[in-house]
Design a protein around this motif. Structure first.
Motif: not given
Ligand code: PBG
Length: 323
Positions: A118-119, A146, A163, A165, A170, A174, A190
């Motif tokens: 996720l980015c 995101l 994720p 990013d 985040r 999320l 993560s």
């Protein structure tokens, strides 16, 4: 010579050596990264990563079946979309490249664990990992986007959200939006500890996500720091991360060891593109023996990693199954 302690006694016989081993590497510990692109019947080798490809969705079945034959049960997907925009909104499209790839893999075999990266860097015109405001990536706007990307991928059938990013807060966001949308069973792996690293060079060839200007140092970590890695890990754990990813891995075994020693949570090492390409080029030239791959991956497990994301997954699983 009178010598009671002889450590070599455990080393003469292979069966004894095997009995006293304390680290094991299994095919099911490996997660294979796949770069999915638009088009049909595409299998385009990545220049700086020999043996790795951008593949179109119709070519996913042969890769997935091969992985399952080898007992590698997990993949992580990276999208290489045709269209990009300023905020990476294309990443939220229900017909986006990764969304369709997830659906396809689930059709091929629902037993494969599909992790999605996720980015936004593959989806933005400028190549940064989020929305640019006043010359820098805006943390909170990016986190909102995101969340939308995560929901869209969860709806497509992704099993795990990862994720990468490095925005603050985040994981908390999320977890909140996933739960609100009835995805409370969906884990977050993560990328808690992600350093700004030259080891990602070949990946940027593969995923076409190089920043058009500047670098990622305002969001990815400074490699001179290790206490900061512990703070990143602690923050993500408190925000609800289920497992932590650490990257790069090979030059960061100290970080894997420290995080694993301090926190009670699974840790996944990312054996990144530059680590792969260095080893691949030297082994192809026969400057070093291929056994080095096993040694490197085992050292990550010895340092404390439960699992490893690696481009070597297929060749190493093949070796492990036959030896
Ligand atoms: C960001 C992302 C990157 C990698 C995984 N996810 C690269 C980056 O920050 O440019 C690198 C992985 C590798 O080098 O193999 N979406």
């Amino acid at each position: 010579m009178s010598q009671k302690v002889r450590l070599r006694r455990l080393r003469y016989n292979k069966i004894v050596r095997d009995l006293v081993e304390d680290t094991h590497l299994r095919p099911q510990d490996l997660i294979y990264p796949i770069f999915v692109c638009e088009g049909s019947n595409i299998k385009k080798e990545i220049n700086s990563m020999p043996g790795q490809f951008q593949v179109s969705i119709d070519n996913l079945s042969s890769i997935c079946n091969r992985l399952l034959d080898l007992n590698v049960k997990s993949v992580i997907l990276f999208g290489v979309p045709d269209k990009k925009d300023g905020e990476g909104k294309v990443a939220q499209d229900e017909n986006g490249i990764v969304q369709r790839a997830v659906q396809e893999i689930k059709k091929i075999n629902s037993d494969i664990l599909v992790i999605v990266d996720l980015c936004h860097c593959q989806y933005t015109t400028h190549g940064h990992c989020g929305t640019i405001e006043n010359g820098d990536v805006d943390n909170d706007k990016t986190v909102t986007n995101l969340g939308l990307q995560a929901i869209s991928l969860a709806k497509a059938g992704a099993d795990v959200i990862a994720p990468s990013d490095m925005m603050d807060g985040r994981v908390n966001h999320l977890r909140t939006v996933l739960d609100k949308n009835n995805f409370e069973k969906l884990p977050i792996f993560s990328y808690s500890v992600k350093y700004a690293s030259a080891f990602y060079g070949p990946f940027r060839d593969a995923a076409e996500n190089s920043p058009q200007s500047g670098d990622r140092k305002s969001y990815q970590m400074n490699y001179k720091n290790s206490i900061e890695a512990l703070r990143e890990a602690e923050t993500d754990i408190n925000e609800g991360a289920d497992a932590l990813i650490i990257k790069p891995a090979m030059s960061y075994l100290d970080i894997i060891y420290r995080v694993k020693s301090k926190f009670n949570i699974p840790v996944i090492a990312y054996n990144v593109s530059g680590e792969y390409s260095m080893v691949k080029s030297a082994t192809e030239k026969k400057w070093i023996d291929k056994n080095i791959i096993l040694e490197i991956l085992t050292s990550m497990k010895r340092a404390g990693a439960n699992a490893i994301i690696t481009y070597h997954a297929i060749e190493i699983a093949d070796y492990l199954n036959n030896n």
